[in-house]
Scaffold this active site. Structure first.
Site, PDB file in Angstrom:
ATOM      1  N   HIS A 154      10.073  11.413 -11.734  1.00 24.45           N
ATOM      2  CA  HIS A 154      10.590  10.044 -11.667  1.00 24.45           C
ATOM      3  C   HIS A 154      11.967   9.977 -12.323  1.00 24.45           C
ATOM      4  O   HIS A 154      12.948  10.315 -11.705  1.00 24.45           O
ATOM      5  CB  HIS A 154       9.584   9.079 -12.299  1.00 24.45           C
ATOM      6  CG  HIS A 154       9.893   7.647 -12.025  1.00 24.45           C
ATOM      7  ND1 HIS A 154       9.790   7.081 -10.780  1.00 24.45           N
ATOM      8  CD2 HIS A 154      10.321   6.651 -12.842  1.00 24.45           C
ATOM      9  CE1 HIS A 154      10.152   5.808 -10.831  1.00 24.45           C
ATOM     10  NE2 HIS A 154      10.475   5.518 -12.070  1.00 24.45           N
TER      11      HIS A 154
ATOM     12  N   MET B 194      -8.310   1.784  -6.811  1.00 23.80           N
ATOM     13  CA  MET B 194      -7.960   0.910  -5.688  1.00 23.80           C
ATOM     14  C   MET B 194      -8.170  -0.556  -6.110  1.00 23.80           C
ATOM     15  O   MET B 194      -9.265  -0.924  -6.550  1.00 23.80           O
ATOM     16  CB  MET B 194      -8.876   1.259  -4.512  1.00 23.80           C
ATOM     17  CG  MET B 194      -8.750   0.319  -3.347  1.00 23.80           C
ATOM     18  SD  MET B 194      -7.211   0.557  -2.437  1.00 23.80           S
ATOM     19  CE  MET B 194      -7.453  -0.638  -1.139  1.00 23.80           C
TER      20      MET B 194
ATOM     21  N   CYS C  32       0.804  -1.227   0.000  1.00 20.10           N
ATOM     22  CA  CYS C  32       0.000   0.000   0.000  1.00 20.10           C
ATOM     23  C   CYS C  32       0.839   1.280   0.000  1.00 20.10           C
ATOM     24  O   CYS C  32       0.403   2.327  -0.496  1.00 20.10           O
ATOM     25  CB  CYS C  32      -0.938   0.036   1.205  1.00 20.10           C
ATOM     26  SG  CYS C  32      -1.669  -1.559   1.626  1.00 20.10           S
TER      27      CYS C  32
ATOM     28  N   CYS D   7       1.478   3.791  -3.013  1.00 20.87           N
ATOM     29  CA  CYS D   7       0.468   4.769  -3.443  1.00 20.87           C
ATOM     30  C   CYS D   7       0.038   5.690  -2.295  1.00 20.87           C
ATOM     31  O   CYS D   7      -0.192   6.879  -2.503  1.00 20.87           O
ATOM     32  CB  CYS D   7      -0.785   4.061  -3.951  1.00 20.87           C
ATOM     33  SG  CYS D   7      -0.453   2.922  -5.287  1.00 20.87           S
ATOM     34  N   HIS D   8      -0.082   5.127  -1.091  1.00 20.69           N
ATOM     35  CA  HIS D   8      -0.651   5.923   0.005  1.00 20.69           C
ATOM     36  C   HIS D   8       0.415   6.542   0.910  1.00 20.69           C
ATOM     37  O   HIS D   8       0.067   7.283   1.828  1.00 20.69           O
ATOM     38  CB  HIS D   8      -1.608   5.055   0.837  1.00 20.69           C
ATOM     39  CG  HIS D   8      -2.757   4.519   0.024  1.00 20.69           C
ATOM     40  ND1 HIS D   8      -3.826   5.307  -0.357  1.00 20.69           N
ATOM     41  CD2 HIS D   8      -2.986   3.301  -0.516  1.00 20.69           C
ATOM     42  CE1 HIS D   8      -4.678   4.570  -1.077  1.00 20.69           C
ATOM     43  NE2 HIS D   8      -4.175   3.361  -1.196  1.00 20.69           N
TER      44      HIS D   8
ATOM     45  N   HIS E 143       7.614   7.448 -19.320  1.00 17.38           N
ATOM     46  CA  HIS E 143       8.665   6.736 -18.583  1.00 17.38           C
ATOM     47  C   HIS E 143       9.873   6.643 -19.503  1.00 17.38           C
ATOM     48  O   HIS E 143      10.023   5.680 -20.257  1.00 17.38           O
ATOM     49  CB  HIS E 143       8.184   5.343 -18.157  1.00 17.38           C
ATOM     50  CG  HIS E 143       9.117   4.696 -17.176  1.00 17.38           C
ATOM     51  ND1 HIS E 143      10.319   4.145 -17.557  1.00 17.38           N
ATOM     52  CD2 HIS E 143       9.044   4.536 -15.825  1.00 17.38           C
ATOM     53  CE1 HIS E 143      10.934   3.663 -16.470  1.00 17.38           C
ATOM     54  NE2 HIS E 143      10.173   3.894 -15.416  1.00 17.38           N
TER      55      HIS E 143
HETATM   56 FE1  DHE Z   1      13.445   1.534 -11.670  1.00 22.88          FE
HETATM   57  C1  DHE Z   1      15.783   3.732 -12.987  1.00 22.88           C
HETATM   58  C2  DHE Z   1      12.505   3.898  -9.418  1.00 22.88           C
HETATM   59  C3  DHE Z   1      10.824  -0.428 -10.733  1.00 22.88           C
HETATM   60  C4  DHE Z   1      14.536  -0.903 -13.781  1.00 22.88           C
HETATM   61  N1  DHE Z   1      14.002   3.473 -11.318  1.00 22.88           N
HETATM   62  C5  DHE Z   1      14.978   4.193 -11.969  1.00 22.88           C
HETATM   63  C6  DHE Z   1      15.068   5.501 -11.375  1.00 22.88           C
HETATM   64  C7  DHE Z   1      14.156   5.541 -10.356  1.00 22.88           C
HETATM   65  C8  DHE Z   1      13.484   4.271 -10.321  1.00 22.88           C
HETATM   66  C9  DHE Z   1      13.880   6.698  -9.429  1.00 22.88           C
HETATM   67  C10 DHE Z   1      16.016   6.603 -11.811  1.00 22.88           C
HETATM   68  C11 DHE Z   1      17.332   6.442 -11.130  1.00 22.88           C
HETATM   69  C12 DHE Z   1      18.337   7.495 -11.544  1.00 22.88           C
HETATM   70  O1  DHE Z   1      18.438   7.794 -12.748  1.00 22.88           O
HETATM   71  O2  DHE Z   1      19.037   8.034 -10.673  1.00 22.88           O
HETATM   72  N2  DHE Z   1      11.905   1.707 -10.328  1.00 22.88           N
HETATM   73  C13 DHE Z   1      11.715   2.756  -9.498  1.00 22.88           C
HETATM   74  C14 DHE Z   1      10.548   2.526  -8.668  1.00 22.88           C
HETATM   75  O3  DHE Z   1      10.127   3.253  -7.729  1.00 22.88           O
HETATM   76  C15 DHE Z   1       9.837   1.357  -9.199  1.00 22.88           C
HETATM   77  C16 DHE Z   1       8.648   1.854 -10.006  1.00 22.88           C
HETATM   78  C17 DHE Z   1       9.252   0.377  -8.185  1.00 22.88           C
HETATM   79  C18 DHE Z   1      10.176  -0.069  -7.066  1.00 22.88           C
HETATM   80  O4  DHE Z   1       9.653  -0.478  -5.997  1.00 22.88           O
HETATM   81  O5  DHE Z   1      11.387  -0.026  -7.220  1.00 22.88           O
HETATM   82  C19 DHE Z   1      10.927   0.789 -10.136  1.00 22.88           C
HETATM   83  N3  DHE Z   1      12.802  -0.340 -12.169  1.00 22.88           N
HETATM   84  C20 DHE Z   1      11.720  -0.946 -11.668  1.00 22.88           C
HETATM   85  C21 DHE Z   1      11.563  -2.284 -12.204  1.00 22.88           C
HETATM   86  O6  DHE Z   1      10.668  -3.118 -11.913  1.00 22.88           O
HETATM   87  C22 DHE Z   1      12.606  -2.459 -13.241  1.00 22.88           C
HETATM   88  C23 DHE Z   1      11.934  -2.510 -14.617  1.00 22.88           C
HETATM   89  C24 DHE Z   1      13.429  -3.738 -13.107  1.00 22.88           C
HETATM   90  C25 DHE Z   1      14.367  -3.755 -11.943  1.00 22.88           C
HETATM   91  O7  DHE Z   1      15.549  -3.980 -12.145  1.00 22.88           O
HETATM   92  O8  DHE Z   1      13.913  -3.564 -10.817  1.00 22.88           O
HETATM   93  C26 DHE Z   1      13.394  -1.172 -13.068  1.00 22.88           C
HETATM   94  N4  DHE Z   1      14.889   1.438 -13.129  1.00 22.88           N
HETATM   95  C27 DHE Z   1      15.197   0.316 -13.827  1.00 22.88           C
HETATM   96  C28 DHE Z   1      16.337   0.592 -14.684  1.00 22.88           C
HETATM   97  C29 DHE Z   1      16.692   1.934 -14.465  1.00 22.88           C
HETATM   98  C30 DHE Z   1      15.764   2.444 -13.479  1.00 22.88           C
HETATM   99  C31 DHE Z   1      16.981  -0.405 -15.651  1.00 22.88           C
HETATM  100  C32 DHE Z   1      17.841   2.705 -15.121  1.00 22.88           C
HETATM  101  C33 DHE Z   1      17.507   3.052 -16.531  1.00 22.88           C
HETATM  102  C34 DHE Z   1      18.613   3.811 -17.202  1.00 22.88           C
HETATM  103  O9  DHE Z   1      18.767   3.626 -18.416  1.00 22.88           O
HETATM  104  O10 DHE Z   1      19.293   4.610 -16.554  1.00 22.88           O
END
Ligand code: DHE
Length: 584
Positions: free
Chosen positions: A364, A125, A84, A87-88, A407
């Site tokens: 983000h 929700m 939760c 989102c919350h 994104h």
């Molecule tokens: Fe990420 C980058 C947050 C889920 C793969 N991800 C980022 C960034 C943030 C972020 C803030 C930028 C960082 C930076 O540039 O300093 N990601 C989040 C989340 O909050 C989210 C939605 C859920 C969570 O609980 O983490 C989340 N992210 C994922 C995934 O499920 C992904 C697809 C697979 C994984 O490895 O977890 C994923 N995120 C990535 C990748 C980048 C990334 C590969 C960097 C991309 C790039 O080219 O720089």
């Protein structure tokens, strides 16, 4: 390989229902709430898993509090943080979802909460109960939990941080020259998400050079400006600093900077290369500047404060993407819930100057334009891209991307045949790719406008990619509900962007990987140093085979499938040169 125009089949256009929090869209009445329990798609909606492991204290009983045991309170807190809080909010003050503070929950009452969690709502929700995600007993426990004041997870100040800091090899004990024969700029650091490891893979031989232990559900890698040090951050906020010059690449320092984190970066301004590192946390809401050679924490700054427009206090504004300026000794820090972009001047951290830019809520990810002067970053739940001029440290535009939930990753910079330099982002919520003009001098009429919309495979896209040497724009769709779409990549030819509705080629990456078991998703293209091939992760669940597929950028043909039992849940890939030089 198939060529497809905008007139696609229904399956290809299916938009994604996954990140309900981000989309704010309705969930189907009795469907399973996708994104909350389906790996790996579920892994996209923020889950405070590390916080879920922390023991929280049941507050002293107040009049009107429901009966709950400390053990039930802890169990409910775990479910709340994991399911939760994304989102919350951890403190229940609301983020993309509604606030759940006790004044509200008590007014609505126990029965209302049970029914809301059981059946969900058209406003987004999920129907946790009827979908079978949560049992009746769990919903009952959560409803009682929500009627009690929320527990605050621990803070993480200097003493806590220093307590986790380990300097395994001091700078004076490290080599003064490269001790191995690796072509460092050609290496890829590959996130092995569920293994809590990164694999270093050689860009020429495709051999795994080394697998290193990192933090839990490891997230991203960034590279110091010199290319010597690799920084990796886990979701548990653990940072590993890996020296690529040692005989075998080795973690020389590590630290935990909080309980939940997602971003890490290092100083890149000329004269400040490798001097500092910075990590941002989701919990506690803060960032820390560290010594670039040792990870010693030097300065912690809270991001708690006022939301940019309402000027109301927000207790937990998470730090999202951080990027290093090439024009000033500044780190650019996205603060999600307050909608502020901070330009943190690291030239004098004792007298820290921070320029606070009002941008938009729910910032983000994002990246630089081809000149590296402008930072374009998505306020994803607001369908906007904010543009920062890193030379003047100011906001110069707020672009409506005309799609749902942009994104970009770091985005993709193309020299468009009609509009000149443009930066691209795809969307989670639909199949569109927005091309935004980035050349205010050469093409002022197109600057900071969506000059063209492309239509790719479908919703659920996370990353776009190109390279200055490439004639192609690659768009993934790993979170698309259609298995075939989520295992494919759309490729647009830059020369074809003159067409009104440019066609794209579909690369069946998943098929090329020839994985018999599971439903792997294809995610995040990353170019090699030369820019003549692009690597994709074929991301399967932890217990199943995954792979990396390498595509020849000129011919769009399969070049190599990298398979190895050590490649467990590969997701992000970071080529050392492209990452350190911000080439994308
Ligand atoms: Fe990420 C980058 C947050 C889920 C793969 N991800 C980022 C960034 C943030 C972020 C803030 C930028 C960082 C930076 O540039 O300093 N990601 C989040 C989340 O909050 C989210 C939605 C859920 C969570 O609980 O983490 C989340 N992210 C994922 C995934 O499920 C992904 C697809 C697979 C994984 O490895 O977890 C994923 N995120 C990535 C990748 C980048 C990334 C590969 C960097 C991309 C790039 O080219 O720089």
């Amino acid at each position: 390989m198939t060529v497809i125009s905008k007139l696609r089949t229904a399956a290809l256009t299916a938009s994604v229902a996954i990140p309900i929090a981000l989309l704010g869209g309705p969930s189907a009445a009795q469907d399973k709430p996708e994104g909350h329990g389906d790996a790996p798609a579920a892994q996209y909606t923020y889950s405070a898993t590390t916080l879920g492991e922390i023991d929280v204290e049941l507050p002293g009983r107040k009049p009107g509090d429901p009966v709950i045991t400390p053990s039930e309170f802890n169990k409910a807190a775990t479910i709340y943080f994991e399911r939760c809080a994304g989102c919350h909010g951890v403190l229940r003050k609301g983020a993309t979802g509604k606030p759940l503070t006790t004044d509200i929950t008590r007014e609505n009452g126990y029965d209302y909460l049970v029914s809301f969690m059981t059946y969900g709502s058209p406003a987004g929700m999920p129907n946790w109960g009827t979908s079978g995600e949560l049992s009746e007993a769990e919903i009952d426990m959560l409803a009682r939990y929500l009627l009690i004041e929320p527990p605050a997870p621990p803070e993480f100040g200097m003493a806590a941080m220093r307590g986790t800091w380990k300097l395994h090899v001091a700078p004076e004990d490290r080599p003064t020259e490269q001790m191995n024969d690796l072509e460092i700029d050609k290496l890829f650091s590959v996130t092995l998400r569920d293994a809590g490891q990164v694999a270093l893979i050689d860009g020429d031989s495709y051999e795994i050079v080394k697998v290193l232990e990192t933090g839990y559900a490891v997230h991203i890698s960034r590279i110091s400006a010199s290319g010597r040090y690799l920084f990796v951050i886990g979701r548990d906020a653990k940072v590993n600093m890996i020296d690529l010059w040692m005989e075998e690449p080795t973690t020389v320092a590590e630290i935990k900077v909080g309980s939940e984190a997602r971003s890490i970066e290092t100083s890149k301004m000329e004269g400040w290369e490798d001097k500092y590192a910075i990590a941002g946390s989701y919990w506690p809401p803060q960032y820390v500047i560290m010594d670039g050679a040792t990870l010693e924490p030097l300065k912690i700054k809270s991001t708690r404060g006022m939301i940019y427009d309402t000027q109301e206090f927000h207790p937990e504004p998470r730090v999202a993407a951080i990027i290093s300026s090439h024009y000033k000794p500044e780190f650019i820090v996205n603060v999600k819930e307050t909608g502020k972009i901070l330009m943190v001047d690291y030239s004098d951290i004792k007298n820290l100057k921070v320029t606070e830019i009002e941008a938009e809520r729910f910032l983000h990810d994002g990246g630089l334009d081809s000149t590296k002067r402008y930072f374009l970053t998505a306020a994803n739940a607001r369908n906007k891209v904010a543009v920062i001029d890193t030379k003047t440290s100011s906001l110069i535009a707020m672009v409506d991307t005309q799609g749902q939930t942009p994104h970009p990753g770091r985005g993709a910079n193309i020299d468009h045949p009609v509009f000149g330099p443009v930066w691209a982002t795809s969307h989670l919520g639909d199949e569109t790719v927005a091309l935004i003009g980035t050349d205010p001098e050469g093409h002022p009429e197109h600057a900071w406008k969506v000059v063209q919309q492309l239509y790719a495979l479908g919703g659920g896209s996370l990353f776009v990619k190109t390279h200055p040497e490439s004639e192609h724009l690659y768009v993934d769709a790993p979170l698309n509900p259609d298995a075939e779409v989520s295992a494919s990549i759309a490729v647009f030819k830059v020369g074809d962007l003159t067409q009104e509705e440019p066609e794209y080629t579909v690369l069946p990456i998943g098929e090329w990987a020839a994985i018999a078991d599971g439903q792997p998703r294809v995610v995040q293209g990353e170019f090699n140093r030369e820019g003549d091939e692009i690597w994709f992760s074929v991301w399967n669940s932890k217990d199943k085979e995954s792979a990396i597929v390498v595509v020849d950028d000129k011919t769009l043909e399969l070049k190599k499938v990298i398979k190895d039992e050590r490649l467990v849940t590969p997701t992000g890939k970071f080529n050392v040169y492209n990452t350190r030089a911000d080439v994308y």
